[in-house]
Enzyme design. Sequence first.
Site, PDB file in Angstrom:
ATOM      1  CE  LYS A  86      -1.437   3.609   0.053  1.00  0.00           C
ATOM      2  NZ  LYS A  86      -0.129   3.313  -1.042  1.00  0.00           N
ATOM      3  CB  SER A 161       1.161  -0.175   0.659  1.00  0.00           C
ATOM      4  OG  SER A 161       1.249   0.879  -0.542  1.00  0.00           O
ATOM      5  CB  SER A 185       1.720   0.148  -3.632  1.00  0.00           C
ATOM      6  OG  SER A 185       2.396  -0.354  -2.552  1.00  0.00           O
TER       7      SER A 185
HETATM    8  N1  GLN Z   1       5.517  -3.641  -1.732  1.00  0.00           N
HETATM    9  C1  GLN Z   1       6.383  -2.655  -2.096  1.00  0.00           C
HETATM   10  C2  GLN Z   1       7.390  -2.189  -1.088  1.00  0.00           C
HETATM   11  O1  GLN Z   1       7.141  -2.769  -0.044  1.00  0.00           O
HETATM   12  C3  GLN Z   1       5.757  -1.693  -2.950  1.00  0.00           C
HETATM   13  C4  GLN Z   1       5.303  -0.623  -2.007  1.00  0.00           C
HETATM   14  C5  GLN Z   1       4.492   0.555  -2.794  1.00  0.00           C
HETATM   15  O2  GLN Z   1       4.601   0.630  -3.953  1.00  0.00           O
HETATM   16  N2  GLN Z   1       4.350   1.545  -2.106  1.00  0.00           N
HETATM   17  O3  GLN Z   1       7.995  -1.289  -1.043  1.00  0.00           O
END
Ligand code: GLN
Length: 495
Positions: A86, A161, A185
């Site tokens: 990532k 994400s 995410s």
């Molecule tokens: N979708 C969640 C957010 O937008 C989690 C994102 C994540 O775990 N980095 O904060």
Amino acid sequence: MSAAGGGAALDVTTLTAYRCRELLARGDVSATELTRAYLDRIAAVDEQVQAFLRVDESGAMAAAAAVDAKPRSGRQPWEGVPIGLKDIFCVKGVETTCASRILKDYIPPYDATIIAKLRTAGLIFLGKLNMDEFAMGSSTENSAFHTTRNPWDFDRVPGGSSGGSAACVAASEAPWALGTDTGGSIRQPASLCGVVGLRPTYGAVSRYGVIAFASSLDQVGTLTRDVRDAAALLDLIAGRDAMDCTSTGLSEPAGTPGRADLRGLRFGVIEEYMGEACRSGVREVFDAAVDSISALGGVCEVVSLPSVERGVAAYYLIAASEAGSNLARFDGVRYGHRTEHSEDLYEMYVRTRSEGFGPEVKRRIMIGAYALSAGYYDAYYAQAQRARTLIIQDFARAFERFDFLISPTSPTVAFEIGERAADPLAMYLSDLCTVPVSLAALPGISIPAGFSAGLPVGFQIIGPHFSERGLLNVAYALEQSLDVNTVAPLAETAG
Ligand code: GLN
């Protein structure tokens, strides 16, 4: 001698990392051949999937050649196995943007601790994977560069994400990948792409060199084709690190999961996720997986954790507050982008940040600043912290009666690109079943449990703190009995 025989191209579509390791150990393929095969696969399918932000072909081929130059007997177990990363991890000398314009052209002068560990273990870095900007999102649509597509249906999101990491594994562009999970995410994109996603206990893995979003929640974890690979990759990255004072490592290595039954184990089905939030196709796959647990000898009973219903609200206040503070460092002075038009220092800050951050990141910074401001702190931030404590207590109580807790990973299957982009609340609700686990700092894994209308459905298993070894063994037993296909159909037609 190539694995496919007679020098024919190696088919990577079904390979796990374990299988890569075996092929390398037997000398059936060289590290160069294996890396080449993955680079070819990326070249064949990534124009459609768009999982990568950057493919590091020359770096990967040079690392593979260095492995091949060593005698096989002198190599470490995972030496020569490729991996996708990532774009949130600092890799020395490789552009690292967090999918943000504000970090465009930023080249870290150092490796994140986990990257240094994988480098020492001899893994081959294929490149940097797409994500929501600064890991804020559930669909990868918030990337400043492009949207990644779900390999099971190109009109749908891969989740987020870590959408690039999940899609790249589902599309066989790498045998495994690393992601981060702040509120879901890793688990949510794993669920939507039909792969295995593990979020370890907070502190199991060092965050040094991992670009910060919400420091009390961020945790590095794995996206893999199966549970054994998840355990192996976790053991490669876990450990206490002097550079991250919140890191503790695991209490015992995850080892190689091999459990065959679930006898003697009690599973709590989280009642709050069984209501209308959980769409019908998802519910049926979930119920069938619960039956499989019972067939393996596990006992499943419904348990109520009333405070998880406050999870999304508490999470979005706490995460935004921490993000607002973490992202203050992007000021145009120290990293990445700086505006070309400014008369004075103040204007330089304002313009740099206005140009560099996308709309979701700006929204979070504003929510965070508001929640922490003098007049509203008690009503919002402090209240969210109280809700977090209640959630922690609910989980602790549940673990007095149950060994593991279970739920769907995501209330829905992969949604269409654009479907939730204009509605932040609908997007935030994608994380309904994953954020409470993050708030309680617990480990959670999503494994593929089946399909609804041809799209993957994930099953979440949650364990007590530092129960990774047991959690992975349970996930392994269930994975063996469910026996779900994890190779996206594109793998059969493309490449
Ligand atoms: N979708 C969640 C957010 O937008 C989690 C994102 C994540 O775990 N980095 O904060």
